[in-house]
Design a protein around this motif. Structure first.
Motif, short mmCIF file in Angstrom:
data_model
loop_
_atom_site.label_atom_id
_atom_site.label_comp_id
_atom_site.label_asym_id
_atom_site.label_seq_id
_atom_site.Cartn_x
_atom_site.Cartn_y
_atom_site.Cartn_z
N ARG A 62 0.98 -1.25 0.13
CA ARG A 62 -0.01 -0.04 -0.05
C ARG A 62 0.82 1.15 0.00
O ARG A 62 0.17 2.33 -0.13
CB ARG A 62 -0.93 -0.16 1.42
CG ARG A 62 -1.99 -0.97 1.24
CD ARG A 62 -3.02 -0.61 0.26
NE ARG A 62 -3.74 0.65 0.45
CZ ARG A 62 -4.81 0.75 1.43
NH1 ARG A 62 -5.24 -0.34 1.87
NH2 ARG A 62 -5.25 2.03 1.60
N ARG A 77 -1.12 4.77 10.40
CA ARG A 77 -2.15 5.67 9.84
C ARG A 77 -3.13 5.00 8.84
O ARG A 77 -4.27 5.34 8.97
CB ARG A 77 -1.37 6.83 9.18
CG ARG A 77 -2.26 7.90 8.64
CD ARG A 77 -1.52 9.11 8.23
NE ARG A 77 -0.43 8.91 7.12
CZ ARG A 77 0.83 9.04 7.26
NH1 ARG A 77 1.30 9.16 8.45
NH2 ARG A 77 1.92 8.71 6.39
N LEU A 78 -2.52 3.93 8.28
CA LEU A 78 -3.34 3.14 7.27
C LEU A 78 -4.39 2.43 8.18
O LEU A 78 -5.62 2.11 8.06
CB LEU A 78 -2.62 2.36 6.50
CG LEU A 78 -1.99 3.20 5.28
CD1 LEU A 78 -0.93 2.23 4.59
CD2 LEU A 78 -3.06 3.58 4.45
N GLU A 79 -3.86 1.69 9.47
CA GLU A 79 -4.60 0.78 10.22
C GLU A 79 -5.75 1.75 10.84
O GLU A 79 -6.97 1.23 11.04
CB GLU A 79 -3.76 0.48 11.36
CG GLU A 79 -4.24 -0.78 12.19
CD GLU A 79 -4.32 -2.03 11.56
OE1 GLU A 79 -5.20 -2.76 11.59
OE2 GLU A 79 -3.44 -2.18 10.85
N GLN A 80 -5.42 3.05 11.21
CA GLN A 80 -6.56 3.89 11.78
C GLN A 80 -7.63 4.23 10.78
O GLN A 80 -8.95 4.33 11.22
CB GLN A 80 -6.00 5.35 12.35
CG GLN A 80 -5.07 4.92 13.81
CD GLN A 80 -4.26 6.19 14.01
OE1 GLN A 80 -4.52 7.35 13.42
NE2 GLN A 80 -3.77 5.91 14.99
N GLN A 81 -7.16 4.34 9.48
CA GLN A 81 -8.28 4.68 8.33
C GLN A 81 -9.01 3.70 8.36
O GLN A 81 -10.28 3.96 7.88
CB GLN A 81 -7.45 5.11 7.15
CG GLN A 81 -6.70 6.52 7.41
CD GLN A 81 -5.85 7.05 6.10
OE1 GLN A 81 -5.90 6.07 5.19
NE2 GLN A 81 -5.34 7.96 5.86
N GLU A 82 -8.85 2.55 8.18
CA GLU A 82 -9.60 1.28 7.73
C GLU A 82 -10.59 0.93 8.80
O GLU A 82 -10.77 1.07 10.01
CB GLU A 82 -8.80 0.06 7.61
CG GLU A 82 -7.77 0.20 6.39
CD GLU A 82 -8.47 0.45 5.02
OE1 GLU A 82 -9.52 -0.33 4.84
OE2 GLU A 82 -8.13 1.42 4.39
#
Length: 82
Positions: A62, A77-82
């Motif tokens: 990603r 940051r990606l973990e929080q967005q999902e």
């Protein structure tokens, strides 16, 4: 999407939810802490000076960074967005 495929997806999603609830209840009954969920995004070294942020569900990268700390920050940051 074909209706039979959609119905199958909905049934499997409901079964996954019920499975998670049953697992949570089991751990409460036996008095042990439930296992922690694994992170969706992981950081893997890719070459000499690059780190890829990989989605565990799809196996696709990603993003990438040159610094390990920056790659870990991107993964969080990606973990929080999902």
């Amino acid at each position: 999407m074909h209706p039979s495929i959609q119905l199958g997806n909905e049934v499997r999603a409901a079964l996954r939810i019920r499975s998670r609830i049953a697992t949570k209840d089991l751990y409460e009954i036996i008095g042990r802490p439930a296992p922690m969920a694994q992170a969706r995004f992981i950081v893997k070294p890719a070459g000499v000076a690059f780190f890829h942020v990989v989605d565990r569900r799809t196996g696709k990268a990603r993003g990438f960074r040159r610094d390990h700390n920056e790659a870990c920050a991107l993964a969080r940051r990606l973990e929080q967005q999902e």
